[in-house]
Each structure stands twice: as structure tokens, then as C-alpha cells.
Design a protein around this motif. Structure first.
Motif, PDB file in Angstrom:
ATOM      1  N   TYR A  64      12.947 -15.216 -39.511  1.00 47.37           N
ATOM      2  CA  TYR A  64      12.496 -14.572 -38.271  1.00 47.37           C
ATOM      3  C   TYR A  64      11.253 -15.275 -37.717  1.00 47.37           C
ATOM      4  O   TYR A  64      11.197 -15.608 -36.524  1.00 47.37           O
ATOM      5  N   GLU A  65      10.271 -15.515 -38.573  1.00 48.36           N
ATOM      6  CA  GLU A  65       9.030 -16.150 -38.116  1.00 48.36           C
ATOM      7  C   GLU A  65       9.253 -17.610 -37.730  1.00 48.36           C
ATOM      8  O   GLU A  65       8.639 -18.112 -36.785  1.00 48.36           O
ATOM      9  N   THR A  66      10.140 -18.290 -38.440  1.00 43.43           N
ATOM     10  CA  THR A  66      10.448 -19.678 -38.077  1.00 43.43           C
ATOM     11  C   THR A  66      11.115 -19.732 -36.709  1.00 43.43           C
ATOM     12  O   THR A  66      10.818 -20.622 -35.898  1.00 43.43           O
ATOM     13  N   ALA A  67      11.991 -18.775 -36.423  1.00 46.54           N
ATOM     14  CA  ALA A  67      12.612 -18.713 -35.088  1.00 46.54           C
ATOM     15  C   ALA A  67      11.534 -18.521 -34.022  1.00 46.54           C
ATOM     16  O   ALA A  67      11.587 -19.163 -32.960  1.00 46.54           O
ATOM     17  N   ASP A  68      10.559 -17.649 -34.280  1.00 47.68           N
ATOM     18  CA  ASP A  68       9.457 -17.467 -33.327  1.00 47.68           C
ATOM     19  C   ASP A  68       8.672 -18.758 -33.139  1.00 47.68           C
ATOM     20  O   ASP A  68       8.307 -19.118 -32.015  1.00 47.68           O
ATOM     21  N   LEU A  69       8.416 -19.465 -34.233  1.00 52.03           N
ATOM     22  CA  LEU A  69       7.666 -20.729 -34.154  1.00 52.03           C
ATOM     23  C   LEU A  69       8.437 -21.764 -33.351  1.00 52.03           C
ATOM     24  O   LEU A  69       7.875 -22.428 -32.472  1.00 52.03           O
ATOM     25  N   TRP A  70       9.729 -21.896 -33.637  1.00 52.10           N
ATOM     26  CA  TRP A  70      10.543 -22.849 -32.880  1.00 52.10           C
ATOM     27  C   TRP A  70      10.561 -22.486 -31.403  1.00 52.10           C
ATOM     28  O   TRP A  70      10.419 -23.358 -30.542  1.00 52.10           O
ATOM     29  N   PHE A  71      10.762 -21.197 -31.110  1.00 54.89           N
ATOM     30  CA  PHE A  71      10.831 -20.755 -29.727  1.00 54.89           C
ATOM     31  C   PHE A  71       9.536 -21.100 -28.988  1.00 54.89           C
ATOM     32  O   PHE A  71       9.564 -21.691 -27.898  1.00 54.89           O
ATOM     33  N   HIS A  72       8.401 -20.740 -29.552  1.00 54.43           N
ATOM     34  CA  HIS A  72       7.133 -20.997 -28.860  1.00 54.43           C
ATOM     35  C   HIS A  72       6.829 -22.494 -28.791  1.00 54.43           C
ATOM     36  O   HIS A  72       6.212 -22.956 -27.824  1.00 54.43           O
ATOM     37  N   SER A  73       7.283 -23.260 -29.783  1.00 50.91           N
ATOM     38  CA  SER A  73       7.145 -24.717 -29.708  1.00 50.91           C
ATOM     39  C   SER A  73       7.982 -25.270 -28.556  1.00 50.91           C
ATOM     40  O   SER A  73       7.549 -26.193 -27.851  1.00 50.91           O
ATOM     41  N   MET A  74       9.149 -24.689 -28.350  1.00 41.37           N
ATOM     42  CA  MET A  74       9.990 -25.124 -27.228  1.00 41.37           C
ATOM     43  C   MET A  74       9.366 -24.742 -25.889  1.00 41.37           C
ATOM     44  O   MET A  74       9.470 -25.498 -24.919  1.00 41.37           O
ATOM     45  N   VAL A  75       8.703 -23.595 -25.824  1.00 38.25           N
ATOM     46  CA  VAL A  75       7.976 -23.230 -24.596  1.00 38.25           C
ATOM     47  C   VAL A  75       6.883 -24.262 -24.340  1.00 38.25           C
ATOM     48  O   VAL A  75       6.701 -24.722 -23.206  1.00 38.25           O
ATOM     49  N   MET A  76       6.169 -24.657 -25.386  1.00 38.99           N
ATOM     50  CA  MET A  76       5.129 -25.678 -25.256  1.00 38.99           C
ATOM     51  C   MET A  76       5.717 -26.985 -24.717  1.00 38.99           C
ATOM     52  O   MET A  76       5.174 -27.582 -23.778  1.00 38.99           O
ATOM     53  N   LEU A  77       6.824 -27.424 -25.310  1.00 41.71           N
ATOM     54  CA  LEU A  77       7.466 -28.651 -24.837  1.00 41.71           C
ATOM     55  C   LEU A  77       7.854 -28.523 -23.370  1.00 41.71           C
ATOM     56  O   LEU A  77       7.603 -29.438 -22.571  1.00 41.71           O
ATOM     57  N   SER A  78       8.450 -27.397 -23.009  1.00 43.73           N
ATOM     58  CA  SER A  78       8.867 -27.157 -21.628  1.00 43.73           C
ATOM     59  C   SER A  78       7.671 -27.225 -20.680  1.00 43.73           C
ATOM     60  O   SER A  78       7.754 -27.818 -19.600  1.00 43.73           O
ATOM     61  N   HIS A  79       6.581 -26.629 -21.097  1.00 43.34           N
ATOM     62  CA  HIS A  79       5.379 -26.622 -20.257  1.00 43.34           C
ATOM     63  C   HIS A  79       4.901 -28.054 -19.968  1.00 43.34           C
ATOM     64  O   HIS A  79       4.343 -28.324 -18.909  1.00 43.34           O
ATOM     65  N   LEU A  80       5.144 -28.935 -20.921  1.00 44.63           N
ATOM     66  CA  LEU A  80       4.697 -30.327 -20.792  1.00 44.63           C
ATOM     67  C   LEU A  80       5.808 -31.261 -20.307  1.00 44.63           C
ATOM     68  O   LEU A  80       5.673 -32.475 -20.372  1.00 44.63           O
ATOM     69  N   GLY A  81       6.908 -30.669 -19.807  1.00 50.67           N
ATOM     70  CA  GLY A  81       7.987 -31.472 -19.235  1.00 50.67           C
ATOM     71  C   GLY A  81       8.902 -32.109 -20.263  1.00 50.67           C
ATOM     72  O   GLY A  81       9.602 -33.077 -19.948  1.00 50.67           O
TER      73      GLY A  81
END
Length: 114
Positions: A64-81
Motif C-alpha cells: 500500500y505504501e509503495t503504491a503511494d510512493l510510486w503514485f506521488h513520484s509519478m506526480v513529481m515526474l508529471s510536474h516536471l514534464g
């Protein structure tokens, strides 16, 4: 389309969404520092869950926590294009390279400040 690509598309769409109606849009609206705060928080929670899993054998919380980490890491990537495909390309590049050789190549490419 695979799940990561679908998530990339949703994250890209949500960047332009109303922050009042989308959690991802609200993160983008608050800026990179807020997104990084969430990545750090999820990283810490993942580490704690891993330690707990080692002792208890219960791994659901770690997933569960790894899914949250991956998700927020993907938001970070998206924010940076960027998106998951950029990370997957890098992992593919490294796939047949020894971890020790890859690390040595990075170390040898740094400039000696002396």
C-alpha cells in the motif's frame, strides 16, 4: 495501453484540472515543493512499512505504501514534464549492465574538483 501509461495520461490531464476538484491538480497548483513533501512523506512511510514487514511478515501495508510512493513520484515526474516511460527507458538502458559497472561509470564521469 498498460496501467503506467494510463496513469501517465490521467496525471497529464489532471495537471490542467481545477484544483478544487482534483487531488493531483491541487498538488500541481501548490507547486513542486508540496509534491516533494508528499514524496518524502510517502518514502518515510514506505521505509517504516518495510521494517514492520520484516518483523511481522505482514506485507500488505508495504505494498500500500509503495503504491503511494510510486503514485506521488509519478506526480513529481508529471510536474516536471516527464512520465513513467522516461523512467522505464532508463531502467531498460541499465537492464544488461552490471550494477557495479554502472556505478563505476557514473563515478568515473564526475569531475575531480582538485
Amino acid at each position: 495501453m498498460d496501467l503506467l501509461s494510463e496513469l501517465d495520461a490521467v496525471l497529464a490531464q489532471r495537471r490542467q484540472a481545477d484544483p478544487a476538484s482534483s487531488y493531483v491538480a491541487s498538488l500541481h497548483h501548490q507547486g513542486l515543493n508540496k509534491i516533494l513533501e508528499k514524496v518524502g512523506e510517502e518514502c518515510t512511510e514506505t521505509l517504516i512499512a518495510a521494517k514492520d514487514a520484516e518483523h511481522s511478515g505482514e506485507r500488505d501495508e508495504l505494498v500500500y505504501e509503495t503504491a503511494d510512493l510510486w503514485f506521488h513520484s509519478m506526480v513529481m515526474l508529471s510536474h516536471l514534464g516527464l512520465n513513467s516511460q522516461d523512467v522505464l527507458r532508463e531502467l531498460a538502458r541499465r537492464f544488461h549492465v552490471s550494477g557495479l559497472a554502472e556505478k563505476a561509470a557514473r563515478s568515473s564521469s564526475t569531475i575531480d574538483p582538485s
